[in-house]
Motif scaffolding. Structure first.
Motif, short mmCIF file in Angstrom:
data_model
loop_
_atom_site.label_atom_id
_atom_site.label_comp_id
_atom_site.label_asym_id
_atom_site.label_seq_id
_atom_site.Cartn_x
_atom_site.Cartn_y
_atom_site.Cartn_z
N GLU A 98 81.64 104.83 -6.70
CA GLU A 98 81.36 104.40 -8.06
C GLU A 98 81.69 102.93 -8.23
OE1 GLU A 98 82.93 106.89 -11.11
OE2 GLU A 98 82.76 108.66 -9.87
N TYR A 99 81.07 102.32 -9.22
CA TYR A 99 81.34 100.92 -9.49
C TYR A 99 81.20 100.62 -10.97
CZ TYR A 99 76.25 100.60 -9.53
OH TYR A 99 74.93 100.78 -9.83
N THR A 100 81.77 99.49 -11.34
CA THR A 100 81.72 98.99 -12.71
C THR A 100 81.04 97.64 -12.68
OG1 THR A 100 83.79 100.11 -13.22
CG2 THR A 100 83.16 98.30 -14.67
N VAL A 101 80.26 97.33 -13.70
CA VAL A 101 79.65 96.01 -13.82
C VAL A 101 80.07 95.45 -15.18
CG1 VAL A 101 77.49 94.70 -13.91
CG2 VAL A 101 77.65 96.74 -12.45
N GLU A 102 80.84 94.36 -15.16
CA GLU A 102 81.26 93.72 -16.40
C GLU A 102 81.91 92.39 -16.09
OE1 GLU A 102 83.86 96.43 -18.42
OE2 GLU A 102 85.41 96.28 -16.92
N CYS A 103 82.30 91.70 -17.15
CA CYS A 103 82.97 90.42 -16.98
C CYS A 103 84.39 90.52 -17.53
CB CYS A 103 82.19 89.30 -17.67
SG CYS A 103 81.98 89.54 -19.43
N GLN B 47 88.63 104.51 -26.12
CA GLN B 47 87.80 103.98 -27.20
C GLN B 47 86.34 103.80 -26.76
OE1 GLN B 47 90.23 100.51 -27.85
NE2 GLN B 47 91.20 101.37 -29.66
N PHE B 48 86.14 103.44 -25.51
CA PHE B 48 84.78 103.19 -25.01
C PHE B 48 84.25 104.34 -24.14
CE2 PHE B 48 86.43 98.91 -25.87
CZ PHE B 48 85.47 98.49 -26.77
N ASP B 49 85.00 105.46 -24.10
CA ASP B 49 84.61 106.64 -23.34
C ASP B 49 84.28 106.26 -21.88
OD1 ASP B 49 84.23 109.38 -23.02
OD2 ASP B 49 82.07 109.23 -23.43
N GLU B 50 85.19 105.52 -21.26
CA GLU B 50 85.04 105.09 -19.87
C GLU B 50 86.17 105.67 -19.04
OE1 GLU B 50 84.99 100.83 -19.87
OE2 GLU B 50 83.06 100.73 -20.88
N PRO B 51 85.92 105.92 -17.75
CA PRO B 51 86.98 106.43 -16.89
C PRO B 51 88.01 105.33 -16.58
CG PRO B 51 85.02 105.97 -15.59
CD PRO B 51 84.65 105.74 -17.04
N LEU B 52 89.24 105.75 -16.37
CA LEU B 52 90.28 104.81 -15.96
C LEU B 52 89.97 104.26 -14.56
CD1 LEU B 52 93.47 106.74 -17.12
CD2 LEU B 52 92.53 104.66 -18.13
N PRO B 53 90.42 103.07 -14.25
CA PRO B 53 90.22 102.52 -12.90
C PRO B 53 90.84 103.42 -11.84
CG PRO B 53 91.15 100.87 -14.37
CD PRO B 53 91.19 102.17 -15.10
N ARG C 133 87.51 101.97 -6.15
CA ARG C 133 86.35 101.72 -7.01
C ARG C 133 85.95 100.25 -6.92
NH1 ARG C 133 84.39 104.70 -11.65
NH2 ARG C 133 83.02 103.34 -12.82
N TYR C 134 84.66 100.00 -6.92
CA TYR C 134 84.14 98.63 -6.84
C TYR C 134 83.85 98.10 -8.24
CZ TYR C 134 83.74 99.30 -1.88
OH TYR C 134 84.04 99.53 -0.55
N TRP C 135 83.94 96.79 -8.36
CA TRP C 135 83.71 96.12 -9.63
C TRP C 135 82.84 94.90 -9.36
CZ3 TRP C 135 88.13 93.43 -12.82
CH2 TRP C 135 87.62 92.98 -14.04
N MET C 136 81.66 94.89 -9.94
CA MET C 136 80.80 93.72 -9.88
C MET C 136 81.17 92.87 -11.08
SD MET C 136 76.67 93.34 -9.68
CE MET C 136 76.61 94.33 -8.20
N ILE C 137 81.74 91.71 -10.80
CA ILE C 137 82.20 90.83 -11.87
C ILE C 137 81.10 89.82 -12.21
CG2 ILE C 137 83.94 89.16 -12.59
CD1 ILE C 137 85.83 90.49 -10.55
N CYS C 138 80.76 89.78 -13.47
CA CYS C 138 79.71 88.88 -13.95
C CYS C 138 80.32 87.63 -14.57
CB CYS C 138 78.85 89.60 -14.99
SG CYS C 138 78.00 91.04 -14.33
N ARG D 16 87.16 95.28 -4.96
CA ARG D 16 87.52 96.68 -4.79
C ARG D 16 88.95 96.86 -5.26
NH1 ARG D 16 90.04 100.30 -1.70
NH2 ARG D 16 90.89 98.79 -0.25
N VAL D 17 89.18 97.86 -6.09
CA VAL D 17 90.51 98.13 -6.63
C VAL D 17 91.41 98.62 -5.49
CG1 VAL D 17 91.82 99.53 -8.27
CG2 VAL D 17 89.53 98.73 -8.89
N SER D 18 92.57 97.95 -5.35
CA SER D 18 93.50 98.33 -4.28
C SER D 18 94.73 99.07 -4.81
CB SER D 18 93.93 97.10 -3.48
OG SER D 18 94.49 96.11 -4.32
N SER D 19 95.07 98.91 -6.08
CA SER D 19 96.15 99.70 -6.67
C SER D 19 95.98 99.74 -8.18
CB SER D 19 97.53 99.14 -6.30
OG SER D 19 97.79 97.94 -6.98
#
Length: 144
Positions: free
Chosen positions: A5-10, A42-48, A52-57, A68-71
């Motif tokens: 899974e991944y997240t895309v945000e800034c 509040q935003f109905d999102e899963p906790l990190p 998990r990967y994160w595409m940072i914009c 990639r989340v390491s801890s």
């Protein structure tokens, strides 16, 4: 654990802050970030989660980095330590700076949703500070 899974945000709540914090990651000082546990509800999102990967914009919404989340840890605002504050790579890297800026940020962002917020709120279940550490995976010139 590795997640597909991944997240895309800034980062942050403005294009300027997004670009400033993205720069801190791409130039090696920022390897952690924090958020409020309540924000995920509040935003109905899963906790990190670790793996998990994160595409940072950037501030214009253009993808710039993959991490990639390491801890992941949950703590009270008052239990965030100097080591984590320095890993966030912001300001003078001190715990005092971290506390001042994050308190102001969370008061502002929660206030914009009509919620009062204070650091003491993080002593309540479901309201902790989520402390994420990450590694940069892409592009290769910024990778750990």
């Amino acid at each position: 654990m590795i997640s597909n899974e991944y997240t895309v945000e800034c980062f942050g709540d403005s294009p300027e802050l997004a670009d400033e914090l993205l720069h801190a990651v791409s130039h090696g000082t920022k390897r952690a970030t924090s958020s409020l546990e309540i924000e995920y509800a509040q935003f109905d999102e899963p906790l990190p989660e670790v793996g998990r990967y994160w595409m940072i914009c950037d501030g214009r919404g253009q993808p710039r980095l993959i991490t990639r989340v390491s801890s992941v840890e949950k703590r009270s605002f008052y239990d965030v330590d100097a080591d984590f504050a320095a890993a966030e790579g912001e300001g003078d890297l001190s715990l005092e700076y971290w506390r001042r800026e994050h308190e102001a940020f969370w008061r502002r962002t929660q206030g914009s949703m009509g919620n009062e917020w204070s650091p003491a709120d993080t002593d309540k279940p479901g309201h902790k500070v989520i402390m994420e550490r990450f590694e940069v995976c892409w592009p290769p010139k910024f990778a750990n």
